[in-house]
Design a protein around this motif. Structure first.
Motif, PDB file in Angstrom:
ATOM      1  N   UNK A   1      59.428   4.859  -5.674  1.00  0.00           N
ATOM      2  CA  UNK A   1      58.324   5.244  -4.821  1.00  0.00           C
ATOM      3  C   UNK A   1      57.037   4.885  -5.564  1.00  0.00           C
ATOM      4  N   UNK A   2      56.966   4.976  -7.018  1.00  0.00           N
ATOM      5  CA  UNK A   2      55.653   4.659  -7.378  1.00  0.00           C
ATOM      6  C   UNK A   2      55.576   3.150  -7.178  1.00  0.00           C
ATOM      7  N   UNK A   3      56.331   2.322  -7.207  1.00  0.00           N
ATOM      8  CA  UNK A   3      56.190   1.039  -7.006  1.00  0.00           C
ATOM      9  C   UNK A   3      55.712   0.495  -5.680  1.00  0.00           C
ATOM     10  N   UNK A   4      56.147   1.374  -4.803  1.00  0.00           N
ATOM     11  CA  UNK A   4      55.814   1.168  -3.261  1.00  0.00           C
ATOM     12  C   UNK A   4      54.448   1.740  -3.166  1.00  0.00           C
ATOM     13  N   UNK A   5      54.087   2.697  -3.642  1.00  0.00           N
ATOM     14  CA  UNK A   5      52.698   3.296  -3.544  1.00  0.00           C
ATOM     15  C   UNK A   5      51.732   2.194  -4.145  1.00  0.00           C
TER      16      UNK A   5
ATOM     17  N   UNK B   1      67.146  10.190  -9.749  1.00  0.00           N
ATOM     18  CA  UNK B   1      65.657  10.753  -9.613  1.00  0.00           C
ATOM     19  C   UNK B   1      64.865   9.787 -10.279  1.00  0.00           C
ATOM     20  N   UNK B   2      65.228   9.360 -11.565  1.00  0.00           N
ATOM     21  CA  UNK B   2      64.186   8.475 -12.533  1.00  0.00           C
ATOM     22  C   UNK B   2      63.741   7.180 -11.747  1.00  0.00           C
ATOM     23  N   UNK B   3      65.079   6.604 -11.283  1.00  0.00           N
ATOM     24  CA  UNK B   3      64.895   5.338 -10.564  1.00  0.00           C
ATOM     25  C   UNK B   3      64.333   5.434  -9.254  1.00  0.00           C
TER      26      UNK B   3
ATOM     27  N   UNK C   1      74.656   2.529  -6.287  1.00  0.00           N
ATOM     28  CA  UNK C   1      75.570   2.575  -6.943  1.00  0.00           C
ATOM     29  C   UNK C   1      75.739   3.781  -7.598  1.00  0.00           C
ATOM     30  N   UNK C   2      74.504   4.368  -8.098  1.00  0.00           N
ATOM     31  CA  UNK C   2      74.357   5.697  -8.641  1.00  0.00           C
ATOM     32  C   UNK C   2      75.245   6.926  -7.860  1.00  0.00           C
TER      33      UNK C   2
ATOM     34  N   UNK D   1      77.507  14.274 -13.789  1.00  0.00           N
ATOM     35  CA  UNK D   1      76.780  14.501 -12.523  1.00  0.00           C
ATOM     36  C   UNK D   1      75.473  14.917 -13.075  1.00  0.00           C
ATOM     37  N   UNK D   2      75.153  15.681 -13.976  1.00  0.00           N
ATOM     38  CA  UNK D   2      73.673  16.126 -14.386  1.00  0.00           C
ATOM     39  C   UNK D   2      72.817  14.751 -14.963  1.00  0.00           C
ATOM     40  N   UNK D   3      73.638  13.960 -15.661  1.00  0.00           N
ATOM     41  CA  UNK D   3      72.996  12.861 -16.350  1.00  0.00           C
ATOM     42  C   UNK D   3      72.589  11.765 -15.108  1.00  0.00           C
TER      43      UNK D   3
END
Length: 288
Positions: A270-274, A263-265, A6-7, A255-257
């Motif tokens: 990625x952190x959750x998968x690791x 990127x944060x999401x 969606x983002x 666009x920047x926000x």
């Protein structure tokens, strides 16, 4: 919470909007430069002719010509100049707001409107106003012939005593960032007092004043109307160029926000998968 897909779709949508606003800004910039050049070239002649007409109106017997005669203002006409298109900030809204204020100030009189530009025509046509002239798609190919057409209408309305006062409402061009809403009396001609101007001289008329006025007044009306049309068009292009520039910058900020949020999401995923992989590995070791 929005998903990554969606983002990403929102970012793509804003980027497309930014492309449109950037293109509109470039088109407006080209038209603005041409309009600015036209108004700069037209102003000296227009100001001088309007000044001469004001001097003549002061010096001469106003009963000599019907377009100089002053009547009790019971029937008021407003020539309201807006744009044919939007996307130019508060350009149209400022004119419409001022026009409604002027109409309220003359509530005890019969008010008629001559509308130039689709935005003003659409707005006032949907309300209970007397409209005696309407010109849309007017600025697509602006020529002096169009000023002639309006001049014919206002001169006929004044000569037939259908209007006792005629005013012009328009945006005067100052810069790309600034346009001032102006209300000026077109008919009857406003006299200019000698003490209010420099270089004042008394006029001598040849062959006579009436023949001179028959030539001067129509030319004055043509030039005065042509002048305000150029002022309005230059103001519109400047306002649109500025509005599209701000819209492009706002799109860049959005666009920047959104990219930061994306990127944060993504990092969180990625952190959750690791963590899941590490936890699974630890669990497998514990079962051995």
């Amino acid at each position: 919470m929005a998903t990554l897909r969606e983002i990403k779709q929102r970012i793509a949508g804003v980027e497309k909007t930014q492309q449109i606003t950037r293109a509109l800004k470039m088109v407006a910039a080209v038209k603005f430069r041409k309009a600015q050049q036209s108004i700069v070239q037209a102003r000296p002649y227009a100001y001088r002719l309007i000044n001469i007409m004001g001097h003549v109106a002061y010096d001469i017997d106003r009963s000599l010509h019907p377009l100089l005669s002053v009547r009790e203002p019971q029937k008021i006409g407003f020539v309201i100049i807006t744009a044919d298109q939007g996307l130019c900030g508060s350009f149209n809204a400022n004119i419409i707001r001022r026009a409604e204020a002027e109409i309220r100030n003359n509530a005890d009189k019969q008010v008629s409107l001559i509308l130039i530009g689709r935005k003003g025509a659409d707005y006032f046509s949907r309300r209970n106003y007397e409209i005696i002239g309407k010109y849309t798609r007017f600025f697509k190919d602006l020529t002096f012939r169009q000023a002639d057409e309006i001049e014919d209408l206002v001169r006929e309305l004044y000569l037939e005593q259908k209007l006792d006062r005629i005013y012009l409402l328009y945006n005067e061009f100052k810069s790309a960032l600034r346009q001032d809403v102006m209300v000026e009396q077109l008919l009857p001609v406003t006299p200019i007092l000698p003490e209010r101007c420099t270089g004042y001289v008394e006029f001598a008329f040849e062959p006579d004043a009436i023949k001179f006025l028959d030539i001067l007044i129509p030319r004055y009306l043509n030039v005065a109307i042509w002048h305000v049309l150029l002022e309005s068009y230059a103001s519109e292009m400047g306002a649109r160029m500025t509005a599209m520039e701000y819209a492009t910058e706002n799109a860049e900020n959005i666009i920047h926000n959104l990219t930061m949020e994306y990127n944060k999401l993504r990092q969180e995923k990625i952190t959750a998968e690791i963590l899941e992989i590490v936890s699974s590995g630890e669990a497998m070791k514990a079962t051995r």
